[in-house]
Design an enzyme around this catalytic site. Sequence first.
Site, mmCIF file in Angstrom:
data_model
loop_
_atom_site.group_PDB
_atom_site.id
_atom_site.type_symbol
_atom_site.label_atom_id
_atom_site.label_comp_id
_atom_site.label_asym_id
_atom_site.label_seq_id
_atom_site.Cartn_x
_atom_site.Cartn_y
_atom_site.Cartn_z
ATOM 1 N N CYS A 104 26.892 -1.816 -15.510
ATOM 2 C CA CYS A 104 28.310 -2.076 -15.562
ATOM 3 C C CYS A 104 29.001 -2.190 -14.214
ATOM 4 C CB CYS A 104 28.974 -0.926 -16.289
ATOM 5 S SG CYS A 104 27.847 -0.081 -17.355
ATOM 6 N N ASN A 335 28.153 3.840 -14.938
ATOM 7 C CA ASN A 335 27.477 2.589 -14.608
ATOM 8 C C ASN A 335 26.061 2.962 -14.234
ATOM 9 O OD1 ASN A 335 26.352 0.403 -13.382
ATOM 10 N ND2 ASN A 335 27.734 0.387 -11.638
ATOM 11 N N GLY A 336 25.087 2.684 -15.098
ATOM 12 C CA GLY A 336 23.723 3.040 -14.744
ATOM 13 C C GLY A 336 22.841 3.209 -15.948
ATOM 14 N N MET A 582 -8.986 -6.740 -9.294
ATOM 15 C CA MET A 582 -9.019 -7.501 -10.544
ATOM 16 C C MET A 582 -8.248 -6.707 -11.598
ATOM 17 S SD MET A 582 -10.236 -10.124 -9.367
ATOM 18 C CE MET A 582 -9.987 -11.135 -10.798
ATOM 19 N N GLU A 1002 3.394 -13.889 -3.379
ATOM 20 C CA GLU A 1002 4.469 -13.364 -2.528
ATOM 21 C C GLU A 1002 4.176 -13.442 -1.039
ATOM 22 O OE1 GLU A 1002 5.262 -9.184 -2.400
ATOM 23 O OE2 GLU A 1002 3.614 -8.721 -3.738
ATOM 24 N N LYS A 1070 -0.169 -3.674 -12.147
ATOM 25 C CA LYS A 1070 0.450 -2.435 -11.651
ATOM 26 C C LYS A 1070 1.958 -2.511 -11.776
ATOM 27 C CE LYS A 1070 -0.363 -4.454 -7.142
ATOM 28 N NZ LYS A 1070 -0.846 -4.340 -5.809
ATOM 29 N N CYS A 1235 -14.900 -18.136 -7.898
ATOM 30 C CA CYS A 1235 -15.021 -16.682 -7.881
ATOM 31 C C CYS A 1235 -16.195 -16.226 -8.752
ATOM 32 C CB CYS A 1235 -13.702 -16.087 -8.402
ATOM 33 S SG CYS A 1235 -13.810 -14.405 -8.985
ATOM 34 N N CYS A 1241 -12.369 -7.595 -4.013
ATOM 35 C CA CYS A 1241 -11.279 -8.302 -3.315
ATOM 36 C C CYS A 1241 -10.603 -7.421 -2.278
ATOM 37 C CB CYS A 1241 -10.199 -8.744 -4.302
ATOM 38 S SG CYS A 1241 -10.801 -9.436 -5.818
ATOM 39 N N CYS A 1246 -15.311 -10.694 0.159
ATOM 40 C CA CYS A 1246 -15.665 -11.569 -0.957
ATOM 41 C C CYS A 1246 -16.827 -12.486 -0.577
ATOM 42 C CB CYS A 1246 -14.457 -12.402 -1.346
ATOM 43 S SG CYS A 1246 -14.810 -13.635 -2.588
#
Length: 1620
Positions: A104, A335-336, A582, A1002, A1070, A1235, A1241, A1246
């Site tokens: 909010c 608010n939360g 993996m 990313e 994760k 792969c 990894c 690898c």
Amino acid sequence: MSLHSAAQVVHSVKLTDTCRKDLVFVDFVGLCATKKNGARRRLNSRNAQRNHLRSLPAAGKSWGSSINSVLDLERVKADSHERSSVPKPKVVNLKDILSEKGECGVGFIANLDNKSSYEIVKDALTALGCMEHRGGCGADNVSGDGSGIMTSIPWDLLNNWANEHGIASFDQFHTGVGMMFLPKDEDLMKQAKAAILKIFEQEGLEVLGWRPVPVDASVVGYYARETMPNIQQVFVQISKEENIDDIERELFICRKLIERLASSETWGNELYFCSLSNQTIVYKGMLRSEVLGRFYYDLQNNLYKTPFAIYHRRYSTNTSPRWPLAQPMRFLGHNGEINTIQGNLNWMQSRETSLKSPVWRGRESELRPFGNSKASDSANLDSAAELLIRSGRAPEEALMLLVPEAYKNHPTLSIKYPEAIDFYDYYKGQMEAWDGPALLLFSDGKTVGACLDRNGLRPARYWRTADNVVYVASEVGVLPTDDSKVVMKGRLGPGMMISVDLTSGQVFENTEVKKRIALANPYGKWVNENLRPLKVEHFMSTIVMDNETILRRQQAYGYSSEDVQMVIESMASQGKEPTFCMGDDIPLAVLSTRPHMLFDYFKQRFAQVTNPAIDPLREGLVMSLEVNLGKRGNILEVGPENVSQVMLSNPVLNEGELESLLKDPLLKAQVLPTYFDIRRGVEGSLEKTLNKLCEAADEAVRNGSQLLVLSDRFDELEATRPAIPILLAVGAVHQHLIQNGLRMQASIVADTAQCFSTHQFACLIGYGVSAICPYLALETCRQWRLSTKTVNLMRTGKMPTVTIEQAQKNFCKAVRSGLLKILSKMGISLLSSYCGAQIFEVYGLGQEIIDIAFAGSVSSIGGLTLDELARETLSFWVKAFSQDTAKRLENFGFIQFRPGGEYHGNNPEMSKLLHKAVRQKSETAYSIYQQHLATRPVNVLRDLFELKSDRSPISLGKVEPATSIVQRFCTGGMSLGAISRETHEAIAIAMNRLGGKSNSGEGGEDPIRWSPLTDVVDGYSPTLPHLKGLQNGDTATSAIKQVASGRFGVTPTFLANADQLEIKIAQGAKPGEGGQLPGKKVSAYIARLRNSKPGVPLISPPPHHDIYSIEDLAQLIYDLHQVNPRAKVSVKLVAEAGIGTVASGVAKGNADIIQISGHDGGTGASPVSSIKHAGGPWELGLTETHQTLISNGLRERVILRVDGGFKSGFDVIMAAIMGADEYGFGSIAMIATGCVMARICHTNNCPVGVASQREELRARFPGVPADLVNFFLYVAEELRGVLAQLGYEKLDDIIGHTELLKPRDISLVKTQHLDLSYILYNVGLPKLSSTQIRKQEVHSNGPVLDDTLLADIEIAKAIDNETVVNKTVEIYNVDRAVCGRIAGVIAKKYGDTGFAGQLNITFVGSAGQSFGCFLTPGMNIRLVGEANDYVGKGMAGGELVVMPVENPGFTPEDAAIVGNTCLYGATGGQVFVRGKGGERFAVRNSLAEAVVEGTGDHCCEYMTGGCVVVLGKVGRNVAAGMTGGLAYILDEDDTLIPKVNKEIVKIQRVVAPVGQMQLKSLIEAHVEKTGSSKGSQILKEWDKYLPLFWQLVPPSEEDTPEACAEFEQTTAGSVTLQSA
């Protein structure tokens, strides 16, 4: 004049009266467009009228069907609930909690002279209107999620009404006013009124009259009108009480009695008291904030006078926000999000029997129940606060007790108000914190105040004017204020409070409030005399059992060799959880043919969107694992006996510590053995034993025991007496004690062999245990340390040497940090709040088990019965007794694939078959691969279904072509860094050839990849020399570019060149955690793309810096649409119960695409327990999301994409039938390009160069783009075959048609009780086909200020011709992400550094969020006024100056002028701020330079480059995770050192001459740009101030000339600098 005239402001607020009612607004979230249309702008003092609102007529939408589907959904839920066995009373159900979430915008206004006026109401309504973008709207775009206002009772208005109706004026001191929602139906309303009357009369109160509240129903949205109540006020006289508090208590009891009576009536859920009080009244409803004042005529009446107002705008993430859930509540505007709500409610209900206070005169039992799981978290927090306040606590004290600050190791607190530490210590063991991000405003009519959660995860700004009015709000700029009259400006920091005493007119800032409350009682004395810290005992130094006995025990309790070697031993040797890579590709425990421990049926819940995960690594200072043991006293009474408990620093006990608890005379510990007897057969044996165990616990507690120790430790194991799974025993006792009102009298401790991994500890604590002694795990650590193998490895130096005590300490340390991580995933900071909060969902246990031990947890697919669980437990137990017991532990193969072990979806045979098919381009080979998948063991939920169709097959030629199907395919977000450049580029080229989409992950992207190749000869290109198999016209760009929490590589050009932008909230492997890239994978190339240092590990924080709530996510979506209006924005979520609610919020937040990932997604590196135990199957997540969006009329707004373990056309068909439009392939795409599933990894080794940055390994990369192209074409052809078989021509025709599925006739080893109806259920279909949904235009931000600026001829010319332009423009807080779109235009045209022109734009006023985001070089932006959160987010260049107006009434360097999280992820440019910033200033800054005059907590967090100068005070935890860049901080009163996080940086004075020059020149620039008086004073007395600066230096900067005094430059002709 820089301020808007009053007329202008009124104009901007009134504007909406003239809007046509039949418009559907384009700007979905904010609807700010409605206001901006009229706000007049000044462009060079010319009035430039805004372009008119782009609007579309409502496209004949049939709202009716959506409404019905909502109601049907409710009905189905009700039916299915009746069928399942009715749970026992008192335990809170997670399903109820998940269906209600909200965030909010809030604020209050208070007149310190306690002068009532109508102006305050008007201001509150204006401020509400300016926070419209912080709220949400229903699918009809008109029904708001709720807004409201709390004020003191407007007696003039009410007396005026009374006199008109021939009623005598009210006696203000003895009259209570109730604001009520009553049933709409006339008869029901009469019944309700009669019941109310009856209770008031019973209590001796006289009802003076009823007043229908005058409203204008025409302004209410369609959905809201369907549920709109009859709104009335009731007036009652209380003559028998004189004292205000007693009058309020009498009204409170009446309300509770009425609620109790109503609960058994048919109209019960239609009756609701907004307020019933002699002091305050609440006007609220399911309305957009700008409509509130038009809906209630009272709010337009000049007689409505009040000295204060609290206002609130709700953004509910779910469907049908209900009228009663609008806020403010009766005490609070919140608010939360309360993350621990399930535990809080369970504990509140357990307290019901023990609460007593003389003020209630023996009527405590009439106040029950204390919580309601069907209400929102805010409503429940409100009722807990109300109970405390009505029982005589001050409002400030109640909130300190419910929402305590992070008071441990707090440098400022221990200096300023150390008394508070005793207060918090006193209450810590009595009331678990209501934990989660929250800005709370509160009032009881005499006091008004605000406080912020311990983490400061909500914005809160305050200011006070010369005419004695105080304002607090989520944003600045919500009211027109003349800065020359503002005498104080500030912000609430984490855990801080501000309170206004209306009667005395005083304002108390944080320190004074806390001091006053904490000194009321001798808390310190009580704590010192009664709280007993548990003495730390030494670990044992020898083994207790011989090796064979240890082995037998490990077998009996379910250990495998992986558990011992990969988990326990690596924790003992390294002190941290093992990392793996993996995903989790083994069957769910319930589908597996192998026995699993009970813990494996539980998955950890995690925060996404509606609340943030916490960062346990860098912000661990707000977290604590402390826990108190013993009886919890009566919270309504204060006294020394309440704190008579034992305090543990953490929940992991060794044998010695358990022994001393057993001896504690006051705890009177009772040991309860946990085994069941199977001599008379297995059937019913477990249930019988559990009942006995609960009775024994019950008896022990009634006899005064304050500590129950559940133990499975036996001297000799007996074949016929197996141990009960400890989690089951604990859960059953915990639930039994709650239901019998005894849970507060004792704590539970587990003494168990069945606990060695962090997930297991978390499960036990989550279901009620306070501490655990993992005796067999500790024994295993000792055995490992004494084994010859370990001794030899240590002797030869192949393993670091640890002593036997150290090994056990390491194990416990790893458990502790693992627990912090698990708590933080859900955004919980305190173990004491996690205890009993049941933050898990269950996959594969039946209702019988849930009801006995885990009541309230969600188990959507049913599963094992108690007898089936007994058999599974037994299959471990018998291993210890069979004659041919193996001489070593069995390896079940749950983590690593091994022949003969558990089945893994990604196995060597599968990858061999796939490689053969794609490399040889052989259809036969692909059909063998298909056959392999079709005959695999049941591995995932979709394997339990098969297809059915009532159509006859059609010929393949009629089915849509493969080329159109592959456009729906995407690859996973694998970052360049986790995988090699070769793999990343080969995947991107393949997807571009197909017209599908690859994802950048990313790590940013090299601009060289954005242009098509034109130089290919024989498959090789000099542009990308490391790739083979290329063709001219190939592009290596990723269509989807990812924005994750690390913001690595996110520059304006990166954003401007995307087809789609993906916000990564969570990752399947994760969820709730950040990413990690090991230092050895950060090569020079990777470091360049990510603006970081080679060889330094990169950690991306959990997603919380600018997405810590639904409205902040909506803001980030807005920012991305702003910088690139052509790119669709997707939000990546992970499946868990309640994801439908979250997805509705995301859809309302204007996302174009929602991606649902399953728990089985892959990762480059992650802790084992996260890979294994968090997140749910995508089949359930997708089903819930698709159906919830349809019920809410939101499904047409978003494309649904799903991924997780996809391997074939069958998987795509399943996902389509369950409602998905697009399909993601992750690990399998890597396998197709080469792969071999070595699963290393995370080591950078690898063998085929797929996931390594090492040159020599990358040279081995076997893949070519054509391999992946072949794979996807085969998948599409397989899919076409299935469609033809089913008789459908295109994918569109089967999407969402769950009637094509039927359960397979298949017998599972463990149970026949799985219930798949949840997936087969169908609430209807979207109004549009999947193709229409996919082809929709990108959602728009509506008309924005940037468009007006870009349309300005001078600015357009300056951008096109790279010339200089100067402009001055007015800005309001509803103008968000200003300059972002201009930056996007420049970046698209010139790149991040190519623009040679200059745009010098000055803004005057209060800027909305994300001001100056993504700036590029050449943009010089000044703001005269103030700004909100996220200033300079992601800026890559240019200059940003923020300064107050001339001659303000406050001192600029003491005032907060910009909000939280400024410069997040900045990659360049300069920022000068005259005034203070908020929390997390310059977080993840990688190259920008900034000067600011003070900041909040976590300054320079995660910084990897650039330079920050702070000319004033900072908060705690400075430079946490800072691996690059420099910070200079002025420390005038010697308080900085304890506030710095010393984990990485070193602190030194500014001794290097180059550093001194850098500092001085930045301050000079700051003074020149902002006229800072603080800066000029420092320059004037440079020699005095220079020694007061500290320089913070991370290791990567230690040898730079700025940081190192000995640095010499000896290149020809250059100066040599050497310090003395």
